[in-house]
Enzyme design. Sequence first.
Site, PDB file in Angstrom:
ATOM      1  N   GLU A  44       0.821  -1.207   0.000  1.00 58.84           N
ATOM      2  CA  GLU A  44       0.000   0.000   0.000  1.00 58.84           C
ATOM      3  C   GLU A  44       0.857   1.261   0.000  1.00 58.84           C
ATOM      4  O   GLU A  44       1.783   1.400   0.800  1.00 58.84           O
ATOM      5  CB  GLU A  44      -0.916   0.043   1.228  1.00 58.84           C
ATOM      6  N   ASP A  86       9.735   5.118  15.432  1.00 59.91           N
ATOM      7  CA  ASP A  86       9.615   6.551  15.213  1.00 59.91           C
ATOM      8  C   ASP A  86      10.082   7.262  16.479  1.00 59.91           C
ATOM      9  O   ASP A  86       9.553   7.016  17.564  1.00 59.91           O
ATOM     10  CB  ASP A  86       8.144   6.893  14.906  1.00 59.91           C
ATOM     11  N   ASP A 120      10.764  11.057  18.009  1.00 57.51           N
ATOM     12  CA  ASP A 120      10.427  12.431  17.699  1.00 57.51           C
ATOM     13  C   ASP A 120      10.832  13.325  18.865  1.00 57.51           C
ATOM     14  O   ASP A 120      10.535  13.007  20.018  1.00 57.51           O
ATOM     15  CB  ASP A 120       8.916  12.501  17.475  1.00 57.51           C
TER      16      ASP A 120
END
Lengths: 506, 519
Positions: B150, B216, B218
């Site tokens: 996808e 991830d 951050d």
Amino acid sequence: MFRQDTPTAPKKYRALDTRKANVRQSAAQWASSDYPHRLNFYNIPPTAEVTLDEFEQWAIDRLKVLGEIETLLFRNKNGQELATEMKPVLDKYLPLSHNPTLGAGTKEGREAWERCRRERKKDHYSHFIVRLAFARSEELRRRFLRCEAALFSVRFMNEDSDAKREFVRELGLAMEPVGDAEAKQYAEELGGMFGARNNSEWYKVEWERVPDLVEKRMVFVRRGMAYVPSSLQGSLVQAEFTQRLEKDLELTARALPRLDEDSRLLPILNHLSLGFSASDTLNNNNTLTSLNGETITAAQIDGLVQHFPLCMRHLHLTLRQTGHLKHFGRLQYTLFLKGIGLSVEEALIFWRQAFKGVTDDKFNKEYRYNIRHSYGLEGNRRNYKPHSCQQILTDHPPGPGESHGCPYRHFSMDNLIAAVQSMGVNEKGVLDGVKKDVEAKKFHLACNRVFEFTRRKELKEVAGHRDGSLGETITHPNEYFEKSWKLVHGEALGGSEVKKEDRMEE
Amino acid sequence: MSSPHEMEHEMEIELPDGPATLNAKSHDTLGEEVLQEEVEKMETELESKKATPEVEVKKEEKKLDEMFDDDEFMDQDDAELLELERQANEQAMKKEEEQVEIKTEPSAPKPTYADDDLMLAYYSRLFPFRLLTSWLSHSPLPTPSFHNREFAFTLQNDAYLRYLSYRTSDDLRKDILRLNPSRFEIGPVYTLNPRERKAMRNNAKFKPIEKELVFDIDLTDYDPVRTCCDKANICHKCWMFITMAIKVIDVALREDFGFEHILWIYSGRRGAHAWVCDRKARLLDDQKRRAITSYLEIVKGGAQSNKHVNVRRPLHPHIARSLEILKPLFKEHILEAQDPWGASSTPHLSKLLPDAGLVSALTKKWESAARDSVQKWTDIDTVAKSGVSRSLDTKALRDAKQDVILEYMYPRLDANVSIHLNHLLKSPFVVHPGTGRVCVPIETERAEEFDPLAVPRVSELLKEIDEYEGVEAREGEVVQDWEKTGLRPYVEYFRRFVNGLMKDEMKGKREREGDSMEF
Ligand SMILES: [Zn+2]
């Protein structure tokens, strides 16, 4: 009821011949020696006939056991505590005797063996019947898996060590013993591990086989292999049990559409799975639509905070202080407010006013949909239930900067005590009790303790609970609210049931 | 032993009131047959339908820039997300045409870093589509890992297109040039082609099966411990948090879990992503992703918990190793660079220390004279040794100090991104719309040297092509546009990474096929 094609039926074996000869063999062994162990991995489906009565009765008995386990797990009972509380239930509904010491030569011996065989057969068959009934939805599968895994762990824990060893040996789990040289090389790492003892024996397995031990950092992991001490072997067996059952459940689920065509079996299975759902409703579905039939408005919320449990009170106060709540906080609080009877229109007003720094435009774009969605007015229109204590305790632990969750679990002790004091709890005995509960991880009890203290007057005067205790433990924030509100408004607890019945008669 | 074939038998249900026998088949080959049938049915259905990309309007529209960094949309419940998608999908059909119109209208002013024209030039001249395709295919030519993968585009007008998929690198490139998205994300590989998702009656057959294990990190999650900047801002001082996180996580993934193909990508503004591409990592289910994530997660607790690190003693080898990595950097990067406790006589540090007598002695000392963080940190031991508290447990103090180091330096992961197989993550080499910087790879071995503020901006890169004065073409050799720019070292590193991955993949494939031959 379950009747296999006769043992000579070629169909079963034909497929197996080329693919899994060992399965055929163990199935054959199984049949000849019946049930050599009390423990069962349920790898092999039942093959003999049972009567309809047995079919239903056995399944119902197992459901009683699983239902009890679920309740206990929900109350955070684990390990030995769970085993102790389950013992009478298991003795009553699913007893499993040890292998009789008497030979089958005597009458007593034969009877003992026969009883033993029947018990194990009941355990075996009832597992498969319930499995079939529960394979139909993901949610049911998940619960079935959790309860069966706990049941297995209770039994494994209480099994004699000899029998355990023999059972594990026959499972043939691929476990590589860690050699002396390697144990020496990693002496420091292994020595620091949980469950390690002097002269611990270690097994090496691929880490994927013990994800729960990895998750909790209870094993040393190196190059993809987890080093499991023999003291945690139970975990390994447990993990294997869970993984196999999970896989099998999915296969059963895939085979189910065919079963659905079978109109006579369906009602029985449906009925069985409903029975299990009922116990869930007790815990999770305690929602109130409105107070005395009056609707609640956005403006009333601040006045109702006195009836909120600490988690919701904290969310409310954070919202008022900062003008914002992060996603999971919004979700937890929106559903709670929905549960106490705030309509979607009022909810939109409430949140619109609460989000101070947010423009109408931003609010409409970002939050409106979510709120309506929580009310089942968008998307698949699912009617989301307010979160139960269990969900709040376990689902999404708050990260830095987030305000949802259960304060009793997720606050530091100092902040928790300060928060509890701000609810008017200043008696040292009660505060100490809260501390003790929290340290013992009995978060419900701490919360209930606070409830009992803040509503001590009403509990005695209104509800006639002379000792000022609530009786049963509150396990849902909306239940907390409802009980508090009723006590303050002079209603006896349990009134809602009566009213519901009245309403039904109208 | 738990092979599906054990379920392979018929259960005959005989009801006592009659001879009727009901067959309840419950074996899995049946399921496979059904699956096979369905696949065939679907395939024929698909033949007859030309798939159109599904245009979805994100309900939670935000300024593009915000959406890029904010986790609000991503951290929703799965169920809710699905719901949002489904909902948006319904509307999308109606809105598709409107959107085309919107697109042609003059758009609102955008940051000059990455306007439409720049982006289009970047995609057509610089973006390494071939390499990206090989990376996702683990092979020089597209494989199902690519076909059924996808992609999701965020268009310049903030429309969000999901379930896009492509046969080849060129198909992807063409579509990107056609739609000129401001960014795009990469999701999982599905059992079937994501574009055909809608045509499928039975959604249960459409399942994500494979995706890189991603992390991830951050800097906003470090706001409680960084003093130099906050929110979207970064500087070299706080970038150190990311560098340290990369070191700690990378070594754990390699040494503990045995992963080898770990790609670190600068997220374009204030963080980094890791893509663990080993086959074993790609096939992990959610439970195992959760297990690794929790294994790596140490800093916990909401805003109301004082102590965010509470680890058992003796320290788990992973934590002990992390501490070894972090401890030598603590003084320079935390105490000196961040000076988190300088301003207060009762800093957060006070809440992390064990002994009330010690803490009150320290507070007294810090009230009487201003002390910076370096001094305060040494004060702890000095004061402790002076014997202010008889009850002081030196081991508890040592542990608490270790916990402080971990709380201030240990990587803070966004767990939700890692746990779910079907989570989408921004593609490498896209441009961050807020900064105009390219999401380039970070060489793990030289993570310290990586300077986020020196990462090329798309506008600069295009200028570099124009200004290129090298030999345009040697004999039979074309100089690619990216080779003329500052993007070159990053693309070359990415190529080395992809080559390594493909090599291993082929080796693994041969071994697996060899294995199955023996049966
Ligand atoms: Zn900074």
